[in-house]
Enzyme design. Structure first.
Site, PDB file in Angstrom:
ATOM      1  N   CYS A  55       0.836  -1.200   0.000  1.00 15.35           N
ATOM      2  CA  CYS A  55       0.000   0.000   0.000  1.00 15.35           C
ATOM      3  C   CYS A  55       0.877   1.258   0.000  1.00 15.35           C
ATOM      4  CB  CYS A  55      -0.977  -0.041   1.173  1.00 15.35           C
ATOM      5  SG  CYS A  55      -2.369   1.114   0.990  1.00 15.35           S
ATOM      6  N   HIS A  91      -3.637  -5.239   0.583  1.00 18.02           N
ATOM      7  CA  HIS A  91      -3.080  -5.670   1.872  1.00 18.02           C
ATOM      8  C   HIS A  91      -3.089  -7.200   1.956  1.00 18.02           C
ATOM      9  CE1 HIS A  91      -2.605  -1.810   3.998  1.00 18.02           C
ATOM     10  NE2 HIS A  91      -3.611  -1.413   3.234  1.00 18.02           N
ATOM     11  N   GLU A 143      -1.638  -8.973   4.087  1.00 20.35           N
ATOM     12  CA  GLU A 143      -1.503  -9.417   5.473  1.00 20.35           C
ATOM     13  C   GLU A 143      -2.831  -9.638   6.175  1.00 20.35           C
ATOM     14  OE1 GLU A 143      -1.132  -4.845   5.784  1.00 20.35           O
ATOM     15  OE2 GLU A 143      -0.935  -6.439   4.291  1.00 20.35           O
TER      16      GLU A 143
END
Length: 544
Positions: free
Chosen positions: A88, A184, A186
């Protein structure tokens, strides 16, 4: 484990945090892949590192990359010669450094998106998505959370994924192992995100996946023995919580009876805590435990104090003083033994054991730019600067779930391993106001009822942490025909994987009803119970 030592044992991924709410999740995903990683603030100077990472991940951020106060990475990151992944804001920072363009976009992307992977036909450029199974429509579902986006590629970069509104969703350098993704990977909302991270850390960085609690135990025991030598002695700060219990058991395994477990009764423990802990540690674990009643000293120093940071400092400093005094007694005994037994005697008391965890370290870092310290943790920032004892913190690199796994491998009973956390400053930070014996007694009673009811409902193991906070307000109530004007308590229960984020626990209504009924009927001085339904963020787990 000391920084230099752990990096000599494990390949390490460095995560540079720009203040994203998701940064800690990057760390979690790497650990789940059995890869050791460490998070440092984005202001970290590469030249000041005493170790070289195998790869670097740049996190997201709430900032715009061109804002006047935007945080920026040390330029030496790009000359270190290791693979880099920007997530990001991290992608936008890579673009800024290499001559790309980032602008505020008319179509902000928040939530689910479908990306289309673009194959370049070159192995290194395609490595980030190599082997990841696409969905039926050929796309990949991911989670977006950005307003700005890359609008023109930097020189020598190529597109490796796109969306209809973001043509440069993922990019790669033509010849260097530098990658960026706008989404993202994660977060759990990116179903294949963990595979993207795995591709980077294992395939691109070539990290050996040796990080596990099974491998941690023998290495940490060997390290402890090396530090303490054949005769060095350690006193251990234990509270009965899972962190200090696991740390104490690990220390006992390493140096046996040269480890002295000590519990300080600071007057702000849970109801009958000192007695319960003594039984648990001595009977269940066979640890030699000394309980020191220093409640009068702690409460005298806390008198009139309402500020939570002052409470933490007072408790942390007094805690160390009490430990040093006990260490002096043990040292005197050691010297006497030396005089009587000569070379057969034990060594000096030089070390203080604490169960500091990695989330404590993360939350106590003060970033110069994008973030601020949330609170000073008792185990990290509240210690005496002139402390005579040296700290030994074997769990400092671990998350809570890793500590529990470690405890099970050390054969600690489940009722100890599964115990809810309890803060170092104790009930002092659950009393919003001055700490007095009367307030402590009220809170101890209410908290005891709360936990008892949670266990009776079979919910204790479903909840990560539960407690009662005593509020500095009073409310009007009715008891029989009489008007009451008593205190309000807040009950809190959260569910979490790692205590970096947490959701409030949804109780069955009948359980909350019984909890409220028992507390208001059985605890003198309380006539109202409220339930805290705040998640973390924006709140923290504890109130103070």
């Amino acid at each position: 484990m000391a920084t230099e030592e752990i990096h000599s044992l494990y390949d390490t991924i460095l995560i540079l945090d720009f203040g994203s709410q998701y940064s800690h999740l990057i760390t979690r995903r790497c650990r789940e892949l059995n890869v050791y990683c460490e998070m440092l603030p984005c202001t970290q100077k590469i030249s000041e590192l005493s170790w070289k990472p195998k790869g670097i991940i740049l996190s997201g951020s709430p900032y715009s990359v061109y804002a006047p106060d935007a945080p920026h990475v040390d330029p030496d990151v790009f000359t270190l010669g290791v693979p880099i992944l920007g997530i990001c804001y991290g992608l936008q920072e890579i673009a800024r450094v290499h001559g790309g363009t980032v602008d505020a976009h008319t179509h902000r992307e928040y939530g689910y998106a479908k990306i289309e992977v673009v194959k370049t036909g070159k192995k290194d450029q395609d490595a980030l998505f190599e082997g990841i199974e696409m969905e039926a429509d050929g796309g990949l579902q991911v989670w977006m959370s950005h307003g700005d986006q890359l609008t023109s590629l930097p020189p020598n970069f190529v597109t490796i994924a796109s969306t209809p509104t973001s043509p440069f969703t993922s990019v790669a350098h033509e010849s260097k192992p530098i990658y960026g993704v706008q989404f993202h990977p994660e977060v759990s909302h990116s179903p294949r995100g963990k595979e993207v991270i795995a591709a980077f850390v294992k395939n691109v960085c070539g990290v050996r996946d040796g990080w596990s609690m099974e491998s941690f135990i023998p290495k940490e025991i060997a390290r402890i023995r090396q530090i303490c030598g054949e005769k060095g002695q350690v006193i251990g700060a234990v509270s009965g919580g899972v962190d200090s219990t696991v740390a104490a058991k690990l220390m006992h395994e390493a140096i046996g009876d040269r480890f002295h477990a000590i519990m300080v009764d600071n007057g702000v423990l849970r109801k009958d805590e000192a007695k319960k802990v003594h039984k648990m540690l001595t009977v269940d674990l066979g640890v030699n435990l000394t309980v020191i009643d220093a409640s009068e000293l702690f409460l005298a120093r806390l008198k009139g104090v309402e500020d939570p940071e002052r409470k933490r400092k007072i408790i942390g400093n007094t805690f160390i003083e009490v430990f040093e005094a006990e260490a002096a007694k043990l040292e005197a005994a050691a010297e006497k033994e030396l005089a009587e037994k000569g070379g057969e005697a034990k060594g000096k008391i030089e070390w203080l054991l604490q169960g500091t965890l990695y989330p404590d370290v993360i939350e106590s870092i003060s970033f110069k730019g994008p973030s601020a310290t949330i609170k000073t943790h008792h185990n990290v920032g509240g210690l005496l600067e002139d402390m005579k004892l040296k700290l030994i913190e074997p769990l400092r690199e671990l998350f809570k779930d890793e500590v529990r796994a470690l405890g099970r491998l050390l054969n600690i009973p489940e009722h100890l391993v599964g115990r809810h956390p309890f803060p170092g400053p104790g009930l002092a930070i659950r009393i919003l106001g001055e700490v007095t014996r009367e307030q402590i007694a009220i809170l101890q009673h209410a908290d005891d009822i709360y936990i008892e009811e949670i266990r009776a409902a079979g919910l204790y193991d479903q909840i990560s942490q539960a407690f009662v906070a005593l509020l500095p307000v009073k409310a009007v109530g009715v008891a029989g025909d009489a008007r009451t004007y008593d205190q309000v308590v807040a009950v809190r229960a959260v569910s979490t994987e790692d205590f970096m984020t947490a959701d409030w626990f949804v109780f069955p209504p009948q359980v909350l009803k019984r909890i409220s009924s028992r507390i208001t009927n059985e605890v003198k001085g309380v006539n109202r119970v409220v339930y805290d339904i705040t998640s973390k963020p924006p709140g923290t787990v504890e109130w103070l």
